[in-house]
Every structure is written in C-alpha cells, then in structure tokens.
Motif scaffolding. Sequence first.
Motif: not given
Lengths: 336, 336
Positions: A237-251, A264-276
């Motif tokens: 959420q913090r990442i999202l809040d900064t307005g940053a839009r990564p196309d992938a994340i290593f967790v 991500l789902a709550a933000a309407g972002l699709r995995v892996p299409e929008d962000v892997a």
Amino acid sequence: MTDTARSPATLEEVAALAGVSRSTVSRVVNGSTAVSEEALAAVQHAIETLSYVPNRAARSLARRQTHAIALVVPEDTTRFFGDPYFAAIVTGIHTRLSRSDYVLNLFIASDDPGDKTTSYLLGGNVDGAIVVSHHTSDTYVDRIASAVPLVFGGRPVRDRDHDHYVDVDNVAGGRDATQYLIDKGHRRIATITGPHDMPAGIDRLRGYRQAMSAAGLPEFAVEDGNFTSLGGADAMQRILDTGARPDAIFVASDLMAGGALNQLAAAGLRVPEDVAIIGFDDSPIAVATTPQLTTMRQPSLEQGQVMAGVLLELLSGREPRRVTILDTELVVRESA
Amino acid sequence: MTDTARSPATLEEVAALAGVSRSTVSRVVNGSTAVSEEALAAVQHAIETLSYVPNRAARSLARRQTHAIALVVPEDTTRFFGDPYFAAIVTGIHTRLSRSDYVLNLFIASDDPGDKTTSYLLGGNVDGAIVVSHHTSDTYVDRIASAVPLVFGGRPVRDRDHDHYVDVDNVAGGRDATQYLIDKGHRRIATITGPHDMPAGIDRLRGYRQAMSAAGLPEFAVEDGNFTSLGGADAMQRILDTGARPDAIFVASDLMAGGALNQLAAAGLRVPEDVAIIGFDDSPIAVATTPQLTTMRQPSLEQGQVMAGVLLELLSGREPRRVTILDTELVVRESA
DNA sequence: CTGAAAGCGCTAACAT
DNA sequence: ATGTTAGCGCTTTCAG
C-alpha cells in the motif's frame, strides 16, 4: 481394563532370566561384539520376552550424556511459528533424528537471563542444541553455546566465524528472483523486504540490489514488509500511495506476497498483467493465492535434516563443515 | 575463547559450600519447609554462586519419574504439519508447560508396532503423552495408553468413554457457518468436507446437514476435499463439472477454501458476488487469499494449553474433566 | 531440623 | 568372553 502398568523390566531382571551378569546384558544392548553366540541369544530372548527397554535416566546418569537435543525457538519467533517454514524445519530435524537414538526437546525461549530454558540447557540436560535464530538481540545464545554444541538454522546475525550453521543462499535467491523478472522484460522492479535485523531479510535485499545494478537498473522502490502477511499488505500500500507504478515486485516471502496480492486486487491491478509478483519460500500459501505465486523455493525440510546431521556429527566428535549453504530454486507459477 | 565448559555443579558441591548435608540442600531445592532460616540462606547462596541446576537424569532415576511429556504426532499427520493449526497447538502446549517443570518431547510416530517411538514411551521415558490424533487406524495409541496417561487433541475416533480429550465443537461450528450462509439468503449451499475418517471432517459435515435440514433446504452438493489445498481445488472442480451452480459453499477448512477459490477464479466466478465462501480454522491463510476468507475460528492455541493443563492434572493425581469442548467463533471477512 | 545411608538402573573400568 | 565393583547425582527413609 485395569492398567496393569507393571514397571518396566530392568537390566538386572534380563540378566537373571538369561542367566548372565548385568554387564553381559549391557554389552549386547550396546552392541558390543565381545559376547558369545549363546549368551547373545539368551539375552536377546530375555529382552524380547520381558519387553525390556533401557531406562534412559539411568543410562544418562552413568554415561554423563542425555541423548537429548534441544530445538530452541526464540520467543520473538513464535509469531513466525505460523509460518509453514518452521513446520518443515521441525519435520526435517525429526526425520534425521529418528535414525539416531536422540530425542528432540522443544523449547521456546525468552531472552530473560534467568530463563528456565537457558538454565535447563546449561544444566547439562541436553547434549546439544539447534537454534532457529532469527533476530539480532539473542544474547542468551552465547551462554548456551558455552555449555553445549550448537548449530544454527540460518546464518547467525553476529557470525563469530566458529559457529556451525546451515542456511540457504538468500543472496543468490534474491538475485535470481530479480533476474527472472528482468529477463521477462520488466524494468520498474520494486521489492518488499524482510526485517533489516534478520539475515534472511538483509540478504534477499542484497540479492535484489545485485541483480538490479548488474542490469543497470535503478532501484524502483524498497519497502519493509516484516515477513508477515499484514506487513506485506502495508508495504504494498505504501508503494501504491507514493504513486509509483512498478511493473514487477520481488517480495521476500510468500506470506508477504499474499498480503501484497490483496492490496493489488483492491487497487484494481491485475497480476501478472499489470504487475508481476515473485515470492520467496514456496510455502503452502503459494498455491493458495490467486493467482498462484511464482516463487523461489527454499528447501526447508532439507535444511532441518542437515542441521540435525551436523549436530549429530558434532556430538560424535567429528568435525563437520562449519557452514552449509543450500540452493534455492525457481518455481514458476502464475504470478510472474 | 576456550570453552570453559565446566561440568555443572552437583548437590554435593552445593552442600559443601553451604556447610550442610546433601539432604538439606535437596530439601531446599525441593521446597521443603523443614529447613532452618540460616541453612536455607546458606544453601540459596551456594546455589546462586555455583549456578547450580539439578541434574535431571539423577532426579528422574531417584524419583522414578521423568518430568517429560511426549507430544505424539501420527505420521499420517505430518503432511498436515504444514497446517498452521499444528503450530498453534504446539505453541499452546508449550505455553502451559513452561509454567510447570515438565519438558516437551516431540515424536512423529509411525504405526509400526516395533516402532522406536512406541517403545520409547512404553519404556517409561516420559510421564505422559499428548496425542494429536487424526486418523482411524492408529492402533499403537492403545499401547501407549496402557503405559502412561494420555490426552487427545480432538475426539478420538474410537471414543472409549474413558479417554481424556479436548476438542472444538465441530458440529456447532459447521452448523453455525452454514446457518450464516442461510441467513444471508443463500439457498443453493454446497459443502466441501474433510476426510470421512477424521472426526473433524465428519462433525463439520454433520453440522452442515443439521443447519440445512433445519432450514428445510436440500443438500446441494457434498464433495470430499481431504483437508488440503489441492483437495479443495479438486472438490470445487468436481462440483463445477457437474454443472451445479451453488450460490454459497461451506468449506471445512481454510486450506481447502484457498484451493476452491482458485478454481472459482479460473471459472470466472466472483466471490462473494456469484458464490459466497465460508472456511473453517481462521488459519493465517485466511487473510492471504483474495478475497480474504470469512471463516469459523477455532481456538487452537487455547486447545493446546488446555490439553497440557489436563495432562498436568492427570499427572498430579487429580481427576480433571474427561472432555473439554471449546467454542468456535465466526470471523466475517470478505468471502461471505 | 538435620545427617547418614541405601538405593534408583545403568555403564565402565578392572579383573579373571 | 564374562563377572565384579564402583560409581553417576539425586531422593528418601530412618535415626538422632
């Protein structure tokens, strides 16, 4: 059904029945070769009919060793007990131990200096210990180490270059995971890390950095997720809040990845299409999420086995290799 | 940093330092009142300066009791070890035990009659045992029971009406979960069950049936999911394959619910809009799924504590209540 | 209130 | 190859 709990047979009784001395019985029980065929047969038969099992306390007392080893889980870690990682470690340890005649004592230790656990271990009540150490502050470990052989699960925070430990190659794991993302064409790669006081957290981040800089890529975003599901969600959420839009994340753990997936789902972002998303551990949770997690598998069961093996060697007086590093392995599923 | 692993102090040494006899030291160590002020002080001081810790083996030998209790996990269960449920149980047991001076020995037992674990327990090496029993076939349990006091986690499959156990009310849990779905207006309610040889599986299904029939609703679909994530997914798929379109599903464990969620997503069905899902356990996985699971929480940690408590009472010669049933609790999140 | 003495069941020299 | 003899460290009568 009255409990005819007859007290277990003793060496003495076996000896009497077999018509030999206690010593002889002791010899066969302990596998000495210096016993005649007949004596051996007689004793074995007596043991059989009496269902004789050696009394552990007596044996410990005489031998001055307990044949017990302690698994010490720092109290801070109990919240991670829910992490399937532990279950695998324990199972691995037990698997190895079941081939020996050591038993496993489980301790959940607080850092309290007057702690019951510590004094127990110091009191010569176990022959060795395995510490699944996660945090920086565990001072009691030093005291335990001064009393019994120790092996650590995971590189000790303060590596005193004489400690035995077995770990996975977290740096390589982090690097490979990140590299996988890079190879897939991603460029805006963020990472959600474990705590900075845990080697696993530190090293996986290091791996990420190595891969990124090797590829000439800037670090996109780095947030601490604390190795928990909630922490992962918050970090996301913090990442999202900064307005940053990564196309992938290593967790750095599957649990955190699960949490991140929710945000991500709550933000309407699709995995892996929008962000892997790529996780770490290959814990059972990795196949329970939607989409299922692509992740770096760490061989926890094997880690448990090896730890037990190393301790057993130590106890038998041999000098096993001081550090064992196990490999991680990429498991490709749906999220990346 | 040479290991000055001085062997631990003995009673004898304490006695010498304190200027009293071993008996007196023994008395203060064991909290006898019949000791003079001065003697007490002297001994306590000696104990302190020598960091004396009683030798467990010697004490066991003399007292004829080990002060150890065994946690026995049937081997079939090890695949469920990954289930956070166990972690909670173990933590609970340990929590209770840490207030006593018993230690916990961990055993993963096979059903092999000549098994090391069994003979260990039978050999008088522990004072009591806790069996997290799940399956029908565990014959060795009878043999253990004849040797030491036992308490079961979960109702034993073959309830011999003299076994001690602590369980959650699975029937009520299943019923309440199903009722929640009914109250929400659902009518085509399916269920994915646990295995039919495990009481938890059987009882939760029973609860589902009670709620359905009380509401005058027909059973919509019943599939066995085996308490695993994969099993849940398969069961879900079977339901879908029949062409049945439930509007809600009571899934008897969170792990299975996670699996079901995947199939639902793959089938393009939305949760909870198209079909509501309610799980069971409130395991960590429940918050890692998308959407997060509404579920029946079972107090596993408490269950562990109570089991240990009951065993401790048994060991102290008191007669605790034979069966303790803990309540489940609805946790509403997103999936229903 | 305290000490002496006899084990608890087993191992490990030491003899034989 | 086998038996004898001391313990291992602690608890527990039993005297005093």
